[in-house]
Write an enzyme that holds these catalytic residues in place. Structure first.
Site, short mmCIF file in Angstrom:
data_model
loop_
_atom_site.label_atom_id
_atom_site.label_comp_id
_atom_site.label_asym_id
_atom_site.label_seq_id
_atom_site.Cartn_x
_atom_site.Cartn_y
_atom_site.Cartn_z
N ARG A 44 -19.17 -14.34 -15.41
CA ARG A 44 -20.15 -13.29 -15.16
C ARG A 44 -20.94 -13.62 -13.90
O ARG A 44 -20.81 -14.71 -13.35
CB ARG A 44 -21.09 -13.14 -16.36
CG ARG A 44 -21.61 -14.51 -16.81
CD ARG A 44 -22.96 -14.52 -17.37
NE ARG A 44 -23.94 -14.09 -16.41
CZ ARG A 44 -24.44 -14.87 -15.44
NH1 ARG A 44 -24.03 -16.13 -15.27
NH2 ARG A 44 -25.35 -14.41 -14.61
N GLY A 45 -21.80 -12.65 -13.50
CA GLY A 45 -22.53 -12.83 -12.25
C GLY A 45 -21.70 -12.22 -11.13
O GLY A 45 -20.48 -12.42 -11.07
N ALA A 46 -22.35 -11.46 -10.27
CA ALA A 46 -21.59 -10.64 -9.31
C ALA A 46 -20.62 -11.45 -8.44
O ALA A 46 -19.43 -11.09 -8.37
CB ALA A 46 -22.58 -9.84 -8.46
N ARG A 82 -15.52 -4.26 -15.60
CA ARG A 82 -16.97 -4.01 -15.68
C ARG A 82 -17.33 -3.13 -14.49
O ARG A 82 -16.82 -3.36 -13.39
CB ARG A 82 -17.80 -5.31 -15.67
CG ARG A 82 -17.61 -6.18 -16.92
CD ARG A 82 -18.57 -7.37 -16.91
NE ARG A 82 -19.93 -7.00 -17.25
CZ ARG A 82 -20.99 -7.80 -17.06
NH1 ARG A 82 -20.85 -8.98 -16.50
NH2 ARG A 82 -22.20 -7.39 -17.42
N GLN A 185 -28.97 -15.00 -20.62
CA GLN A 185 -28.46 -15.73 -19.45
C GLN A 185 -29.55 -16.64 -18.85
O GLN A 185 -29.25 -17.68 -18.27
CB GLN A 185 -27.97 -14.75 -18.38
CG GLN A 185 -26.69 -14.02 -18.73
CD GLN A 185 -26.95 -12.67 -19.37
OE1 GLN A 185 -27.95 -12.49 -20.07
NE2 GLN A 185 -26.07 -11.72 -19.16
N ASP A 226 -26.54 -7.24 -8.48
CA ASP A 226 -25.15 -6.87 -8.76
C ASP A 226 -24.62 -5.87 -7.76
O ASP A 226 -23.41 -5.76 -7.54
CB ASP A 226 -25.03 -6.33 -10.18
CG ASP A 226 -25.20 -7.47 -11.16
OD1 ASP A 226 -26.36 -7.80 -11.49
OD2 ASP A 226 -24.19 -8.08 -11.54
N ASN A 236 -29.70 -4.77 -10.71
CA ASN A 236 -29.60 -6.15 -11.22
C ASN A 236 -29.86 -6.13 -12.73
O ASN A 236 -30.12 -5.08 -13.33
CB ASN A 236 -30.60 -7.06 -10.50
CG ASN A 236 -30.37 -8.53 -10.80
OD1 ASN A 236 -29.22 -9.00 -10.74
ND2 ASN A 236 -31.40 -9.25 -11.17
N LYS A 237 -29.78 -7.31 -13.33
CA LYS A 237 -29.93 -7.44 -14.78
C LYS A 237 -31.15 -6.69 -15.30
O LYS A 237 -32.22 -6.77 -14.70
CB LYS A 237 -30.03 -8.94 -15.12
CG LYS A 237 -30.21 -9.29 -16.58
CD LYS A 237 -29.15 -8.69 -17.47
CE LYS A 237 -27.74 -9.03 -17.07
NZ LYS A 237 -26.71 -8.24 -17.79
O1 MRU Z 1 -24.29 -9.26 -17.02
P1 MRU Z 1 -24.27 -10.40 -16.05
O2 MRU Z 1 -24.64 -11.70 -16.64
O3 MRU Z 1 -22.96 -10.47 -15.27
O4 MRU Z 1 -25.39 -10.02 -14.99
C1 MRU Z 1 -25.62 -10.88 -13.92
C2 MRU Z 1 -26.79 -10.51 -13.12
O5 MRU Z 1 -27.42 -9.50 -13.31
C3 MRU Z 1 -27.15 -11.41 -11.98
O6 MRU Z 1 -28.52 -11.40 -11.76
C4 MRU Z 1 -26.44 -10.93 -10.72
O7 MRU Z 1 -25.06 -10.79 -10.93
C5 MRU Z 1 -26.66 -11.83 -9.59
S1 MRU Z 1 -25.73 -13.29 -9.78
C6 MRU Z 1 -25.88 -14.27 -8.47
#
Ligand code: MRU
Length: 320
Positions: A44-46, A82, A185, A226, A236-237
């Site tokens: 996970r994470g962009a 996703r 997270q 993201d 973002n999250k």
């Molecule tokens: O649902 P996730 O855990 O993939 O969401 C991740 C985020 O929102 C992060 O803040 C974002 O991807 C930046 S990661 C460097």
């Protein structure tokens, strides 16, 4: 240790669903398993999703050799596994553009995506640490949200790489990691990374963020993205928007750290982004639920966007 890599003919990735209790590496050789890992948030994470997507095309090229229709379907399935982080579809498309040149060309492109993200993390760490010191003085205390460390990239991170760099410089006075409901997270992953780096931190429930900022407990909010839209809106999250409102009210900078691979000039603004809804089960067993995994922080609440190539001061009217 890399969060995701190509090792001896397979994708290897740290299973983030079981951290911090277990450090387990998944070895993935099929498209179905890779999609499952993406959708369960094992990876996970962009930026990490971009790398996973690119490696996914290599997995598909091998699994569906001699079956062009099956290959096209598999590549598409990875691309849409996703919807919100632009990096996933971008990583897939970059690697898929080399499919006509064969498996080795696809793999080389995927490795280039990986290597570019590693280099980007280093650049963001330096630039972000410099800006934070400039804006907040010698030893800032920061509030961060979700996980933006090596687990969200390959190594290093985005916003958390800045935190690591400030710590390395002896220029960090404190970290509040917001827990990041519902999948934690922040509490599970950011906490794990900060502890491993020997950095003191406190976890706060997400809803405490604006109040903690109002009480003067952090000098800046720093987080990742993201997708960054053409007008500077930041996807973002979920919870990021509340922190942005809290930061504005408290008069502290709201800083977004993300590689250029997360900047999406083809998406005009946040309203054009599909926000993943992850369903009720992650939130409550007692009723229906609405579970947006991300939110949109309007560009006018963002102080600056820090990428691997530039700083865009939205607070000064600069454009992406
Ligand atoms: O649902 P996730 O855990 O993939 O969401 C991740 C985020 O929102 C992060 O803040 C974002 O991807 C930046 S990661 C460097």
């Amino acid at each position: 240790m890399r969060t995701i890599d190509w090792v001896d003919g397979a994708v290897e990735l740290i299973d983030q669903t079981v951290l911090p209790d277990q450090l387990t590496v998944l070895r993935i050789t099929t498209v179905a398993d890779l999609i499952a890992a993406i959708q369960s948030l094992a990876v996970r994470g962009a930026p990490a999703l971009g790398v996973a997507g690119a490696f996914g095309v290599a997995v598909a090229a091998r699994e569906f050799a001699g079956d062009p229709d099956g290959l096209a379907r598999a590549v598409r399935a990875v691309e849409v596994a996703r919807p919100t982080a632009v990096n996933l579809a971008r990583g897939v498309r970059r690697a898929a553009a080399r499919l006509d040149d064969g498996f080795e060309a696809v793999l080389a492109e995927a490795c280039a995506v990986r290597d570019e993200e590693i280099a980007a993390s280093e650049a963001m760490a330096m630039r972000g640490a410099d800006l934070l010191t400039e804006l907040c003085g010698e030893r800032p205390r920061v509030l961060t949200h979700c996980n933006t460390g090596g687990l969200a990239t390959v190594v290093g991170g985005t916003a958390l790489a800045v935190v690591f760099e400030l710590h390395r410089r002896g220029a960090l006075a404190g970290v509040i990691a917001s827990e990041t409901r519902p999948l934690l997270q922040g509490a599970r992953l950011t906490g794990w990374e900060l502890a491993r780096a020997g950095i003191d931190f406190r976890v706060a429930v997400d809803s405490a963020g604006p109040f903690l900022l109002a009480r003067g407990e952090a000098d800046a909010v720093i987080l990742g993205a993201d997708r960054i839209c053409a007008n500077g809106d930041v996807v973002n999250k979920v919870g990021s928007y509340s922190h942005a409102l809290g930061a504005q009210r408290a008069g502290v900078p709201f800083l977004v750290v993300a590689p250029e691979s997360t900047v999406d000039p083809d998406t005009p603004d946040g309203a054009a982004v599909e926000i993943e809804d992850r369903g009720a089960a992650e939130v409550t067993p007692y009723s229906a639920a609405v579970n947006p995994a991300f939110d949109i922080t309007p560009h006018d609440l963002v102080t600056a966007i820090i990428t691997d190539r530039r700083i865009v001061r939205l607070d000064r009217g600069e454009k992406l």
